[in-house]
Design an enzyme around this catalytic site. Structure first.
Site, PDB file in Angstrom:
ATOM      1  NE  ARG A 189       6.456   4.705   4.311  1.00 21.05           N
ATOM      2  CZ  ARG A 189       7.121   4.727   3.151  1.00 21.05           C
ATOM      3  NH1 ARG A 189       8.097   5.580   2.979  1.00 21.05           N
ATOM      4  NH2 ARG A 189       6.790   3.928   2.180  1.00 21.05           N
ATOM      5  CD  GLU A 212      22.696   1.963   0.836  1.00 20.67           C
ATOM      6  OE1 GLU A 212      23.797   2.062   0.299  1.00 20.67           O
ATOM      7  OE2 GLU A 212      22.359   2.608   1.846  1.00 20.67           O
ATOM      8  CG  ASP A 213      18.621  -1.446   2.475  1.00 19.82           C
ATOM      9  OD1 ASP A 213      18.016  -1.132   1.424  1.00 19.82           O
ATOM     10  OD2 ASP A 213      18.330  -0.969   3.579  1.00 19.82           O
ATOM     11  CD  GLU A 228      11.766   7.415  -1.719  1.00 20.74           C
ATOM     12  OE1 GLU A 228      11.408   7.969  -0.659  1.00 20.74           O
ATOM     13  OE2 GLU A 228      12.380   6.335  -1.738  1.00 20.74           O
ATOM     14  CG  ASP A 229       8.226   4.645  -0.800  1.00 14.59           C
ATOM     15  OD1 ASP A 229       7.948   5.760  -0.297  1.00 14.59           O
ATOM     16  OD2 ASP A 229       8.454   3.625  -0.120  1.00 14.59           O
ATOM     17  NE  ARG A 245      -0.796  16.497 -24.131  1.00  6.65           N
ATOM     18  CZ  ARG A 245      -0.321  17.680 -23.733  1.00  6.65           C
ATOM     19  NH1 ARG A 245      -0.307  18.720 -24.546  1.00  6.65           N
ATOM     20  NH2 ARG A 245       0.154  17.831 -22.506  1.00  6.65           N
ATOM     21  NE  ARG A 250      14.831   5.501  -5.328  1.00  3.05           N
ATOM     22  CZ  ARG A 250      14.820   4.540  -4.404  1.00  3.05           C
ATOM     23  NH1 ARG A 250      14.546   4.819  -3.150  1.00  3.05           N
ATOM     24  NH2 ARG A 250      15.082   3.298  -4.740  1.00  3.05           N
TER      25      ARG A 250
END
Lengths: 743, 570
Positions: free
Chosen positions: A698, A563-564, A650-651, A437, A546
């Site tokens: 969740r 996808e939706d 994951e979100d 760095r 993803r």
């Protein structure tokens, strides 16, 4: 005759003038010389009037081109020979990475850290247990010594004060008996206290061999640059993870607090480190400079008591330490018996700019932190100047010093884990020197622990430095569409989405991530698009794929899509323009919120429409590509596996990650359809969303994640970003993003 | 003297009224006075006048005017130099004092010529061109003082830039006889070529007590961090050759090695790399077939093909700077000047001005052992970063390497920053090239804070005359729960502000706010914008297409559940 006379007069007058001018002219340098005569009298051996003057005339060059270098060619020994002699010569106090560290161990398996197994009957202090646990929980940990680049002892070396109850005896023998010790090569030894009364030497009481020292209160004299690491002194109550936020909640302008400069602490009267504290009363004014000392410490303080003690002690009791700490602009951090003190971290947390009075202390993480930006480095010899020095510091500078204390505190110091990780990352920077760095990465937000040079060594490739470099993010994006259902018809939502996204003026490429169990459909089955379409078969078909940092993503911006998802080109375009203003944040459409459920004493997750939010769903969100890299490398495998097994959360994890980096909420932009959950699918996902387990999972995720982060990084926001004329009473034709308003 | 002049000038003025014999008398008198004056002038000032005139007009002298100092054999020698010296132990900070400018005062000793008992000079070159340049530029700078009693830092005029030309013992003796030497306290020596054969130490071998050393080739073992200053080895080509700045970008060659004194082991290694990677590498050496002469320094050859040096450096993206017997290499300066990214292979070398310069943004440091992997390592660096580094390299040269003046003043600034750390130059000031300095944004409120609502806000209302609308604003705004304070700025000198509930009628005010409809008003504002942009040198305003609204703004949702239901738009 008259004419002649006149000429004569003219001539003589002229001569006189010339004479006057000549003598007058000479007078100037003469008088100047006269004044110098006085100053130079003290310089014996100098002729009168001497001072440095630029010389003219021919002079030789200091080095004859070619000659000095060709001298070098012959004569000098082979570079390999030189290296070999060095490594024999420069050991012990002169250890450096190139002579005392074996780089080859790190090349084979990367930068991995091994912890010795804990021996039975060996007691470890709480702090040392925290250190070991932090290493074990880090991505550097390996249980296999054969893979390790760095070794950490399971013997507690933190407290080497012989008078301390935590002192470990016979350390020397115990260490020598370790089979992997190898003279201490590639070992790092953590230490907080060394030496004891009366001289407090920095000797650990055993031979550390070729090992590196990560030590508190280390002096510049004993510090081996780029080999040892100076760490801060922390108490046994210092939290293992998470850690306290900085005290500063909002900036005040002008930035002055009630006190200008404060200190409250022991006065030693005699012995090492007593001079400065004994002199503090000279600058104490009991108004805005409050420097208090007490003589009361130890059993026999009365023996050494001096005339000032009673008065000092009385004054000392009048003030409360914490009240002073949080209400002062500057905090004095004088040396104690040892060079470092707890006060340093306390001041940092309290946003009280530390004024260092500890000559010869190698400040914590000095290798990477530019302390001048967060502290005032004083000189013990100039104690009496300190008040005027701090008063002379401009308001703007105070404001910046104060904010920097908060950044550094949260980036490197607020938990044992941060201190340990910083230590490990510093060593990693040395090991992979050309992937290290720059000082800018260490000293500006979000700090070195979040800016990983293995991703890129170019500052331009990170989302954090655009403004600092004076550049703008590139508006082009790559869409990644996560597909889990097979292709059946052309009217499928994914087809519509694909077309809509590819039509965006900012779209550079579309990636279809095929995470469906069915085989890949033939190429011609995808609609034709103006931009390249790449189909990738997901690795193990897990949901985390993803967020992999695919090489096939050529842009800085990534548009992550389910996808939706139902989105129009206008909505995509608008989100992209917003992202350009906030390249380090998540910009998305549907938002969710977290809350503290005080009944269950745990974090809760809600998808209800509320007035605020703390997450945006990554089924439709745009963010910087770097977060893919962070998600994959920075987060522990345990969390990613959990997400993959459930195929859920994951979100949420991405939101946790980004908020812990930015300390800010994500950004919600307006979306076309305002019905609940219409945007997030009706068919495939509908089952998933409708599933009550899905929601319960969740909730669990939230708590698991908060546990790993050690804190709740999510931040609430009440703001939604709409196009400028959104729903204003003006002609729709004047609106650029009019599609968004149409139902 | 002045009085005498006046007297004599009065003489001739009387002449017209005199008779002829008187006239002769006066002329004689005048001549006598005149001659007397000239004689006095000659007698008094002649011995010094040449030097004085020179000093006054050009401030220049000649080496030969410097007094000769003979050093007895027994003259004391300073101690070798203490490796544990740091600012707080070996530097007398009291001499620097507290001053509002936060600037150290630097004194330069006048030139002397030191010789031993036999009359042999202590140095074979005497004062070099470069050291003269260095001292002169310091004496022209704000750091300089000619008052030795006020000085914080002392610079001897004894040239130790190149150890090769020095007699070590005698030079040390010369240092020790400096009138303010005092164990070398607060003295600064500049050395660029330390050590000598066969072992080439990495710091000046002249014993120097506690003196600070600005050295050009420190290793980590000789460099006293925070005390010494690591400086570049000045390249004489900097003054002779003008290389115009090139736009960063890909170059004809990928890697170029142009040093002539490379150890054969390393040359063999480079040859091997060349074999593997072919045209991407250019491996130059000195030209064997050219006649010796000054020009040879400006030529490099590869298999009989001649290249102009340093111009050829501009043709490569990366340029190798390998250690020689010494760690510091003048080639580094040439490479930076050409805007070529230096690839530094010199283990344990302390890079020039490393205390303040962020070399990671301008160079690639590779361990000597990994020379064979150089190509792979450099290939892994992203293009954009290579461009950034090229720009940064050139900037470092311009600001810190290009002249002895730059080197000298940078060294002093570094020491100054240590003594007044609270007034030190920032990282950005040291490292940002001008183009970044102009375009970058460093917000004074850089910490991401979401302030709590509790302290509320202060409303500041500016008003001139329109009391009615003022009251309307006040009434409306005072309904806001988080309003902590309301401040009205009365901007009308001709009227005093209304008191209490008293209401004024405002005849000029129309129903709508007239100002924004007024055309001249708009023109004025456009002019303002143009004026401000010229002053700023750039247009700092940015255009965005978004607007912040409450989360549920104009959503189909019960109004009573919205936090901010009453938001309209202007």
């Amino acid at each position: 005759m008259q004419a002649k006379k006149r000429y004569l007069i003219l001539f003589s007058a002229g001569t006189c003038l010339i004479l006057l001018f000549c003598f007058g002219g000479i007078q100037v340098p003469l008088s100047r010389r006269g004044s110098h005569r006085r100053d130079d009298r003290s310089l014996t051996g100098y002729h009168l009037g001497a001072r440095w003057r630029r010389l003219s005339g021919f002079m030789q060059a200091f080095s004859t081109l070619g000659k000095d270098s060709s001298d070098e060619l012959h004569g000098h020994m082979s570079p390999r020979q030189k290296r070999d002699t060095n490594s024999g010569l420069y050991t012990g106090k002169r250890c450096r990475m190139e002579t005392c560290f074996d780089f080859s161990l790190c090349e084979r398996n990367g930068y991995k850290v091994y912890l010795y197994p804990q021996l039975k009957g060996e007691k470890l202090s709480e702090s040392y247990q925290n250190i070991l646990a932090s290493i074990e929980g880090s991505r550097f940990y390996t249980p296999d010594p054969g893979q390790a680049c760095l070794f950490v002892l399971s013997l507690d070396t933190l407290d080497r004060d012989q008078l301390s109850p935590y002192y470990v005896h016979n350390l020397k023998a115990k260490i020598q008996g370790l089979p992997l010790w190898n003279e201490g090569k590639n070992h790092i030894i953590f230490n907080l206290y060394s030496g004891t009364w009366p001289d407090y030497t920095e000797d650990l009481g055993f031979d550390i061999g070729l090992a590196m020292l990560a030590k508190a209160s280390i002096s510049t004299e004993n510090f081996r640059p780029n080999f040892d690491i100076s760490i801060p002194l922390f108490s046994k109550d210092h939290p293992r993870t998470g850690g306290e936020r900085g005290y500063l909640k909002h900036n005040t302008i002008p930035p002055y607090r009630k006190y200008m400069l404060v200190f409250k602490g022991k006065r030693y009267l005699t012995g090492i480190g007593s001079d400065t504290r004994n002199a503090l009363y000279h600058v104490h004014n009991s108004e805005d400079v409050v420097l208090l000392t007490t003589c009361k410490h130890g059993k026999d303080w009365q023996k050494h008591k001096d005339a000032r003690c009673d008065k000092d002690n009385a004054e000392y009791d009048k003030y409360e330490y914490r009240e002073m700490l949080y209400n002062s602009t500057f905090c004095l951090v004088p040396r104690g018996r040892r060079l470092g003190s707890f006060r340093f971290l306390e001041a940092l947390q309290a946003a009280c700019v530390p004024v260092m009075l500890s000559n010869g202390w190698e400040l914590p993480f000095s290798e990477i932190i530019d302390w001048k930006t967060a502290a005032v480095i004083g000189d013990e010899r100039l104690l009496l100047q300190i008040p005027s020095t701090v008063r002379s510091i401009h308001q703007d500078k105070i404001l910046s010093l104060r904010q920097q204390t908060q950044f550094l505190w949260e980036a490197y110091f607020n938990s044992v884990e941060k201190i340990v990780l910083t230590t490990l990352e510093i060593i990693q920077d040395r090991v992979l020197e050309h992937w290290s760095r720059s000082s800018l990465m260490w000293n500006s937000l979000p700090g070195g622990l979040f800016a990983l040079p293995q991703y890129s060594t170019s500052l331009r490739d990170f989302p954090f430095y655009y403004a600092k470099l004076g550049i703008k993010p590139n508006p082009k994006f790559t869409a990644i569409i996560h597909v889990v259902t097979p292709l059946v018809s052309l009217s499928q939502p994914v087809m519509k989405l694909l077309v809509a996204v590819a039509k965006s003026q900012y779209c550079a490429q579309v990636i279809i991530l095929w995470n469906c169990d069915k085989a890949l459909p033939a190429k011609h089955r995808w609609p034709a698009t103006a931009v390249p379409l790449v189909v990738i078969e997901g690795e193990n078909k897990v949901i985390s794929s993803r967020f992999l940092p695919y090489d096939t993503i050529p842009t800085e911006a990534v548009f992550s899509l389910d996808e939706d998802t139902v989105l129009s080109t206008t909505e995509v375009d608008f989100a992209l323009t917003v992202w350009q203003s906030f390249p380090d944040r998540l910009v998305g459409y549907p938002a969710r919120s977290h809350f503290w459920d005080s009944n269950k004493e745990r974090w809760g997750y809600t998808s209800k429409w509320t007035n605020d939010y703390s997450m945006v769903l990554t089924g439709a969100a745009v963010y910087h590509k770097y977060y893919h890299y962070l998600y994959t490398t920075y987060l522990p495998a345990s969390l990613r596996t959990m997400v993959d097994q459930m195929s859920n959360c994951e979100d949420i994890l991405m939101n946790f990650l980004v908020s812990s980096v930015t300390k800010l909420p994500p950004i919600k932009v307006t979306q076309k359809k305002q019905y609940k959950e219409t945007m997030m699918g009706q068919n495939s996902r509908a089952s998933r969303w409708a599933d009550p387990d899905h929601f319960a999972q969740r909730q669990t995720c939230m708590n698991k994640f908060a546990n790993w982060f050690g804190t709740m990084p999510l931040v609430h926001s009440q703001m939604r970003l709409d196009p400028v004329l959104f729903k204003d009473q003006v002609s729709i034709l004047r609106k650029k993003y009019r599609e968004i308003e149409r139902l | 003297m002045c009085a005498a002049g006046k007297y004599s000038s009065r003489g001739p003025a009387l002449i017209p009224r005199m008779k002829t014999k008187h006239r002769i008398y006066y002329i004689t008198l005048f001549t006598v006075v005149l001659l007397g004056l000239i004689a006095t002038g000659m007698f008094q000032f002649w011995p010094h006048s040449i030097e004085s005139t020179a000093e006054w007009t050009l401030e220049k002298g000649s080496v030969h005017d410097a007094p000769l100092i003979r050093l007895p054999v027994s003259s004391p020698i300073p101690e070798r130099g203490d490796l544990s010296c740091r600012m707080h132990t070996c530097f007398d900070v009291y001499r620097c004092g507290y001053n509002p400018k936060n600037r150290i005062k630097v004194y330069i000793y006048p030139l002397q010529r030191f010789v031993d008992e036999l009359g042999v000079p202590i140095s074979s070159t005497g004062l070099s061109r470069e050291y003269n340049e260095l001292l002169s530029s310091i004496s022209d700078s704000d750091f300089y003082t000619d008052d030795v009693t006020r000085a914080c830092l002392f610079i001897p005029s004894i040239d130790v830039l190149n150890q090769n030309s020095l007699r070590i013992r005698e030079t040390a003796q010369a240092l020790a006889v400096l009138p303010r030497w005092d164990k070398g306290m607060n003295h600064l020596l500049f050395n660029m070529l330390p050590g000598g054969p066969p072992d080439y130490n990495t710091a000046l071998d002249v014993p120097r007590d506690r003196a600070l050393l600005a050295g050009g080739g420190f290793s980590t073992w000789t460099y006293r961090q925070g005390y010494d200053v690591s400086i570049p080895v000045y390249s004489p080509l900097s003054a002779d050759v003008v290389l115009s700045e090139r736009q960063p970008g890909p170059r004809h060659y990928f890697i170029l090695s142009s040093q002539t004194a490379i150890h054969r082991e390393y040359r063999a290694e480079l040859e091997r790399l060349k074999e593997e990677n072919g045209e991407a590498l250019l491996l130059l050496d000195k030209c064997s077939n050219l006649s010796q002469g000054a020009a040879i320094a400006r030529k490099r050859c590869y298999k009989g093909q001649v290249y102009e040096y340093p111009e050829v450096l501009q043709e490569s993206s990366f340029c190798v700077v390998l250690r020689g017997a010494r760690l510091g290499q003048a080639a580094l300066s040439d490479v930076l000047q050409a805007g070529c990214v230096p690839v530094i292979l010199a283990d344990s070398y302390i890079l020039p001005f490393s205390e303040v310069l962020d070399w990671k943004r301008a160079s690639v440091v590779i361990p000597e052992e990994k020379l064979s992997e150089m190509y792979t390592i450099l290939k892994s660096i992203p293009h954009r970063q290579v461009e950034e580094m090229q720009r940064q390299a050139r900037w470092f040269w311009e600001a810190y390497f290009s002249s002895m003046k730059a080197i000298g003043l940078t060294t002093l600034q570094i020491i100054n920053d240590r003594i007044y750390p609270y007034a030190a130059r920032t990282y950005e000031q040291w490292n940002n090239p001008p183009v970044v300095k102009w375009s970058s944004v460093n917000s004074p409120l850089f910490l991401p804070l979401i302030p709590p609502r509790a302290p509320g806000f202060t409303a500041v209302v500016l008003t001139y005359d329109r009391v009615e609308s003022l009251f309307r604003v006040i009434t409306e705004i005072s309904k806001v729960p988080s309003l902590a304070k309301l401040l009205v700025v009365w901007n009308n000198q001709n009227k005093s502000p209304p008191e209490g509930e008293k209401k004024f009628k405002c005849p000029e005010c129309t129903a709508i706010d007239g100002l924004s409809l007024d055309q001249t008003h708009m023109v004025e504002r456009s002019e303002c914008i143009n004026k401000f942009a010229t002053v700023f040198g750039t247009m700092p305003l940015k255009v965005v297409e978004h607007r912040a609204d409450p989360v549920l703004y104009k959503d189909d949702f019960p109004e009573k559940l919205k936090s901010f239901p009453n938001i309209g738009s202007l």
